[in-house]
Design a protein around this motif. Sequence first.
Motif, PDB file in Angstrom:
ATOM      1  N   ARG A 125       0.671  -1.370  -0.040  1.00 29.63           N
ATOM      2  CA  ARG A 125       0.087   0.036   0.111  1.00 29.63           C
ATOM      3  C   ARG A 125       0.913   1.388   0.058  1.00 29.63           C
ATOM      4  NH1 ARG A 125      -2.569  -2.864   4.616  1.00 29.63           N
ATOM      5  NH2 ARG A 125      -4.205  -3.765   3.951  1.00 29.63           N
ATOM      6  N   VAL A 142      -8.315  -6.506  -4.407  1.00 35.52           N
ATOM      7  CA  VAL A 142      -8.794  -5.217  -4.005  1.00 35.52           C
ATOM      8  C   VAL A 142      -9.365  -5.406  -2.669  1.00 35.52           C
ATOM      9  CG1 VAL A 142     -10.812  -3.815  -4.205  1.00 35.52           C
ATOM     10  CG2 VAL A 142      -9.496  -4.621  -6.016  1.00 35.52           C
ATOM     11  N   THR A 143      -9.993  -6.418  -2.197  1.00 34.77           N
ATOM     12  CA  THR A 143     -10.621  -6.496  -0.882  1.00 34.77           C
ATOM     13  C   THR A 143      -9.391  -6.794   0.129  1.00 34.77           C
ATOM     14  OG1 THR A 143     -12.550  -7.804  -1.585  1.00 34.77           O
ATOM     15  CG2 THR A 143     -11.838  -8.002   0.678  1.00 34.77           C
ATOM     16  N   LEU A 145      -6.455  -5.469  -0.383  1.00 34.85           N
ATOM     17  CA  LEU A 145      -5.579  -4.156   0.000  1.00 34.85           C
ATOM     18  C   LEU A 145      -6.672  -2.919   0.626  1.00 34.85           C
ATOM     19  CD1 LEU A 145      -3.752  -4.428  -3.218  1.00 34.85           C
ATOM     20  CD2 LEU A 145      -2.712  -4.473  -1.077  1.00 34.85           C
ATOM     21  N   THR A 146      -7.903  -3.085   0.379  1.00 33.61           N
ATOM     22  CA  THR A 146      -8.551  -2.012   0.694  1.00 33.61           C
ATOM     23  C   THR A 146      -9.697  -2.164   1.518  1.00 33.61           C
ATOM     24  OG1 THR A 146     -10.128  -2.095  -1.173  1.00 33.61           O
ATOM     25  CG2 THR A 146      -8.038  -0.768  -1.487  1.00 33.61           C
ATOM     26  N   VAL A 148     -12.713  -3.156   0.279  1.00 34.66           N
ATOM     27  CA  VAL A 148     -13.894  -3.011  -0.441  1.00 34.66           C
ATOM     28  C   VAL A 148     -14.093  -4.588  -1.166  1.00 34.66           C
ATOM     29  CG1 VAL A 148     -14.621  -1.971  -2.641  1.00 34.66           C
ATOM     30  CG2 VAL A 148     -13.277  -0.502  -0.914  1.00 34.66           C
ATOM     31  N   ALA A 162     -10.674   3.521  -4.456  1.00 34.34           N
ATOM     32  CA  ALA A 162      -9.833   3.120  -3.105  1.00 34.34           C
ATOM     33  C   ALA A 162      -8.371   2.526  -3.666  1.00 34.34           C
ATOM     34  CB  ALA A 162     -10.773   1.656  -2.596  1.00 34.34           C
ATOM     35  N   ILE A 163      -8.225   2.106  -4.681  1.00 35.43           N
ATOM     36  CA  ILE A 163      -6.923   1.738  -5.065  1.00 35.43           C
ATOM     37  C   ILE A 163      -6.054   3.124  -5.508  1.00 35.43           C
ATOM     38  CG2 ILE A 163      -5.523   0.379  -6.914  1.00 35.43           C
ATOM     39  CD1 ILE A 163      -6.585  -1.560  -4.775  1.00 35.43           C
ATOM     40  N   LEU A 166      -4.360   4.802  -2.986  1.00 35.04           N
ATOM     41  CA  LEU A 166      -3.139   4.296  -2.695  1.00 35.04           C
ATOM     42  C   LEU A 166      -1.942   4.747  -3.342  1.00 35.04           C
ATOM     43  CD1 LEU A 166      -4.209   0.922  -1.482  1.00 35.04           C
ATOM     44  CD2 LEU A 166      -3.722   2.671  -0.247  1.00 35.04           C
TER      45      LEU A 166
END
Length: 265
Positions: A125, A142-143, A145-146, A148, A162-163, A166
């Motif tokens: 991140r 995605v989930t 790292l964030t 979501v 969301a990505i 970062l």
Amino acid sequence: MRLPLVLTVAGSDSGGGAGIQADLKTMLALGTHGMSVIAAVTAQNSRGVQGYWELPPEAVRAQYRSVVDDIGVQAVKTGMLASASLVETVAELIAGTDAPVVVDPVGVSKHGDPLLARSALDSVRGLLLPAATLATPNLDEVTQLTGVEVVDERGLREAAHAILALGPRWVLIKGGHLPGDAVDLLTDGTDEHWLRAPRLDNRHTHGTGCTLASAIAAGLAKGLTVPEAVRAAKEYITGAIAAGFPLGGGIGPVDHGWRFRQPLS
């Protein structure tokens, strides 16, 4: 003739379907010269990943410097980096390299086997994604790292934002795990590009993420813009999935050389 130069920094797949092996096959198929920095070695086949061993950071750094300082590079792709120390090493190296970088934030294998230590997530991140020209996470990543969770196409935009928060300049959210067409969203936060392809009835899809990211890097090395490179790569991976073939007793690989086996018109 000088071929465009592309460097992959990733893990080795002993079964030849993903990782460094898939990257180099893709780069060759797309008319570029592929080079490699091996960050980890996996014992892997069509049924899953039986184990992996990361290389020490000094070995990864030495490989990278050996290639870049002598041969040069026009695009870099990163894949499996396994640990926080390797993520930090590679982030430092690519941040100091004057070339576009495609970051595939590999977290788990096609079979669900973990390929990234949880202790490395903060480094991905905070260090790796900010150095990326383009990040190419799938929905599980995605989930991871964030936080979501995407359940339909409407969620792809939330995942992208969301990505992007970062630090990468562009993000390609891969929606291949959603029902219906294989739809991906490419955006830099302003421009949006929705890429669709029909969902193919083929379970032999090992190496899709590695192959797509490497195909994008090959396009960038040729001088394409990010949207142009992604569209070309989407066409390539769709054909490779259609030609995927059985291998061993589990999930077979996509066919990286599918274009060479098309009948001449």
